[in-house]
Motif scaffolding. Structure first.
Motif, PDB file in Angstrom:
ATOM      1  N   ALA A 236       0.844  -1.197   0.000  1.00  0.00           N
ATOM      2  CA  ALA A 236       0.000   0.000   0.000  1.00  0.00           C
ATOM      3  C   ALA A 236       0.873   1.237   0.000  1.00  0.00           C
ATOM      4  O   ALA A 236       2.020   1.210   0.446  1.00  0.00           O
ATOM      5  CB  ALA A 236      -0.901   0.007   1.237  1.00  0.00           C
ATOM      6  N   SER A 237       0.322   2.331  -0.537  1.00  0.00           N
ATOM      7  CA  SER A 237       0.990   3.624  -0.455  1.00  0.00           C
ATOM      8  C   SER A 237      -0.082   4.678  -0.240  1.00  0.00           C
ATOM      9  O   SER A 237      -1.257   4.429  -0.485  1.00  0.00           O
ATOM     10  CB  SER A 237       1.792   3.904  -1.728  1.00  0.00           C
ATOM     11  OG  SER A 237       0.925   3.850  -2.848  1.00  0.00           O
ATOM     12  N   GLY A 238       0.324   5.842   0.188  1.00  0.00           N
ATOM     13  CA  GLY A 238      -0.648   6.906   0.407  1.00  0.00           C
ATOM     14  C   GLY A 238      -0.264   7.729   1.601  1.00  0.00           C
ATOM     15  O   GLY A 238       0.837   7.590   2.149  1.00  0.00           O
ATOM     16  N   SER A 239      -1.155   8.604   1.991  1.00  0.00           N
ATOM     17  CA  SER A 239      -0.881   9.441   3.148  1.00  0.00           C
ATOM     18  C   SER A 239      -2.188   9.740   3.856  1.00  0.00           C
ATOM     19  O   SER A 239      -3.255   9.764   3.242  1.00  0.00           O
ATOM     20  CB  SER A 239      -0.204  10.736   2.730  1.00  0.00           C
ATOM     21  OG  SER A 239      -1.099  11.471   1.923  1.00  0.00           O
TER      22      SER A 239
ATOM     23  N   SER B  31      -5.577   9.435   1.241  1.00  0.00           N
ATOM     24  CA  SER B  31      -5.915   8.421   0.257  1.00  0.00           C
ATOM     25  C   SER B  31      -4.889   7.305   0.327  1.00  0.00           C
ATOM     26  O   SER B  31      -3.739   7.527   0.720  1.00  0.00           O
ATOM     27  CB  SER B  31      -5.939   9.028  -1.147  1.00  0.00           C
ATOM     28  OG  SER B  31      -4.638   9.453  -1.479  1.00  0.00           O
TER      29      SER B  31
ATOM     30  N   ALA C 159      -3.506   3.867  -1.870  1.00  0.00           N
ATOM     31  CA  ALA C 159      -3.517   3.041  -3.087  1.00  0.00           C
ATOM     32  C   ALA C 159      -2.993   1.665  -2.727  1.00  0.00           C
ATOM     33  O   ALA C 159      -1.929   1.538  -2.110  1.00  0.00           O
ATOM     34  CB  ALA C 159      -2.644   3.673  -4.165  1.00  0.00           C
TER      35      ALA C 159
END
Lengths: 459, 459
Positions: A76-79, B79, B81
């Motif tokens: 997962a990636s994001g903030s 968000s 991903a």
């Protein structure tokens, strides 16, 4: 002088926290007339400045921790941005709702709530200073359930500026860039974890030789490893010489002479009883050298006077407090004539990792002259821990003569094991007992099962 | 013709899934020589195509759900991903690691693993077609543990194009924009939740009148409410006339004539036993009208032949399978001479909300002529549910004569209640028993405690 004729209650309770509330509910259910005197907020430390707001803060930021764990696996990636003022608003609403629920509950049960400060003026007699004047109430039995407040050692007194106690930290609306926490116990760890998730750089100073020093040493070690992995700076075995606000910063000086500067400091070195101004001496109570109300094996402080919860210093836990409160209500009502024997006491630390502990650990068992054995299961083999990409930690069981005497665990979500482990310790499960139920798969609980059925070794 | 002299084992197990593995471990521990024959992958459906990958997918995307819940409260924004190909890589590595762990475990216990397809050629004799040729093994006892595979009704056979079964869906590396799921049971719900978190628009078609139709009706209702809140389209009481791939889409036609188009379809209508080509008729086995191996009350399919796990159709659950496998190993070894009495069987559905159920629900109890009463506690009052901003749901208890006969729950994290509830059902707890332990505060477990001590009503 009182302004109105005094009213008499079978049971008068000083304090509307978990101990007082549970005592009031149980005494009322036993047919007693009950008054609760609360000078501040219903729900006590637990609801207003302890367990509940910290759990809200940790639950609300669980997404930050879960994302970080999956991001490390590159899944997962994001903030995520946490809006601390909005969270403070939510906290205020949630706590107010819970306080109202308690007030409604008391009212529905016909329990009288007196809002004000109560002082025992003579045996059997309490004056309550309310907004409308002083009210005198007479009691058949008095229950002291006034709880505790944060304490600090000399030289590091919270000043409301940059040096705060847990009450002050819980009300912050600005995220500090850096925080130094004095005390590596449950309060320091849980609040440190919350602010770390908001981006605060955390330093912990603990006078003893390890974090969470009352936990099993292996648990402390895993906690420290995971704190360090999250870039916390940990100083154990270091004593604080002074901690003051200084030019908009907290300035901490260790006895070694080293200095630590941070935007804010949290003093989380312990809690002490609330007893001043209550006139407890007029009720015949005595305080021990730490200031806690002395009680006998039935939690009696004097004739027809009882002390329950933090104020007696037996176990500074909300669930211990409510359990004691209900017990004393049954004693007063004549339904329970035995000594207070609470059975295994559960302890948890929340956040990530969680810890749980119930019963006696090897060190305690050895101190009693017993020869415990231990068994373990690592969370690395657990599919739920794997799924959450949080595989550090273990479940550890202390055995005496083939029966479970204590269970502890550290790692992802292990506080969820606490009730089943409490039952196992109380009932002294054998390894064979673990085979006598079907364990759902996949669950974290299977780590407990595997520890129960694993080979044992010397402690 | 076999290419080498046959080897004899006390116990030969067809299938290295949870049932076969548990049986092998227990039989070996009882001193039996054991061979496991596995034609495909160790770990069976659970590890490779069932419980474990779905739990990984849900655990890895828990951050998405937690963020959404806090965003609704305006406490968090951001968000996330999810990289599905990376997650598939992680799944492959994790499953391979777990398969290796099983293989090592078998080897360490001196259990022979034969990789190939086994066929009973005569009573006492199995031929195994391995990569190196056919090996003949003789058995004292044969354990059939070949498991199950997805099944579909005529007219909706998965074609590997746009119409997939759970095996196919679990291997997707592209996130579909839309998915129609036939079957609102555990497989459909868990996979639907996972893809919904990735952004897939979900439609569910269930022939019966509610989602999760074997759960308590109140649980089904809460599941449906939460699915609708997450914008799922739910069709219950609707039967499928046809489902085919058509021009790069899945085209589903209901018996009503209505048509549903989606990028991909998941057929999750059930699972059937794996029995073809095993020569079970040569071992004296019979199949019931659904194709499952018929067993007696000791899980015996024929003289010295046993069937455990999904293949006997008793409970299509990994933990039921492993429990049966271990029981049969003890039967074979003479350590257990009683009938198979598993005790309360736990059931869970994961994701958000979770569900748990153990023991008998009011409908089952009434069908047995009993007069159950029920009690409930709402999660809205639970501080852990509040902290996670997921307060929908409840714990519900079915009582007969003042003793717990069944527990179910739906809501945030309630699968964590399953083991303690299993103990309570097995031991027939009374409300008073709930007062005989100290419950840690704050925990989800307290919702169970409140349900145990709440007033009961007619079911």
């Amino acid at each position: 002088m009182t302004s109105s004729p005094s009213e008499r209650f079978d049971v008068v309770i000083l304090g509307g926290g978990p101990a007082g509330h549970a005592c009031a509910v149980e005494a009322s259910a036993c047919g007693r007339s009950v008054a609760v005197i609360e000078a501040s907020e219903l729900g006590g430390t637990c609801l207003n400045r302890g367990c509940i707001p910290t759990k809200l803060f940790l639950g609300a930021t669980d997404c930050v921790h879960e994302l970080a764990a999956q991001a490390k696996m590159r899944v997962a990636s994001g903030s995520i941005a946490i809006d601390l003022p909005a969270l403070q608003d939510r906290k205020a609403k949630m706590l107010a709702g819970n306080r109202q629920a308690i007030e409604k509950d008391l009212s529905a049960r016909g329990i009288t709530l007196l809002r004000g400060r109560g002082t025992v003026v003579a045996p059997g007699m309490v004056d309550v200073v309310t907004a409308e004047g002083t009210v005198r109430v007479e009691y058949g039995d008095l229950v002291v359930a006034t709880g505790s407040r944060p304490t600090a050692f000399p030289g590091m007194t919270p000043d409301g500026d940059r040096v705060l106690d847990s009450d002050g930290i819980l009300d912050l609306s600005d995220v500090p860039q850096s925080m130094v926490i004095v005390g590596g116990g449950v309060i320091g760890l849980e609040l440190g974890r919350f602010f770390a998730r908001l981006g605060t750089s955390i330093t912990v100073v603990e006078a003893l030789d390890r974090l969470a020093p009352w936990e099993d040493p292996e648990v402390s070690k895993t906690i420290a490893q995971l704190c360090k992995r999250e870039k916390w700076t940990i100083h154990t075995g270091k004593r604080v010489a002074s901690l003051v606000s200084d030019g908009g910063r907290a300035r901490l000086v260790l006895e070694s002479g080293d200095e630590i500067l941070a935007e804010v400091a949290l003093v989380a070195t312990g809690r002490g009883p609330v007893t001043e101004g209550l006139g407890l001496e007029n009720a015949g109570c005595r305080l021990d050298r730490r200031g806690f109300v002395t009680v006998d094996e039935r939690l009696r402080a004097a004739d027809h006077v009882w002390a329950v919860g933090d104020v007696n210093g037996k176990a500074m836990l909300a669930h211990a407090a409510s359990h004691q409160g209900a017990y004393v209500a049954r004693c007063i009502s004549g339904c329970d004539t035995g000594n207070y024997t609470p059975g295994p006491m559960p302890w948890c630390i929340y956040g990530a990792p969680e810890t749980m502990r119930v019963g006696e650990m090897p060190a305690e068992l050895e101190a009693r002259g017993l020869h415990p054995r231990v068994s373990r299961a690592m969370l690395a083999a657990n599919p739920i821990a794997q799924a959450h990409a949080s595989v550090q930690g273990f479940v550890k069981i202390a055995w005496v003569d083939g029966r479970v005497h204590g269970v502890t665990a550290v790692g992802h979500g292990v506080a969820h094991l606490i009730t089943q482990a409490t039952i196992m310790v109380r009932d002294g499960w054998t390894a064979e007992d673990a085979r006598r139920i079907i364990w759902a798969h996949p669950t974290l609980d299977e780590a407990l099962r595997h520890a129960l059925t694993a080979d044992t070794t010397d402690a």
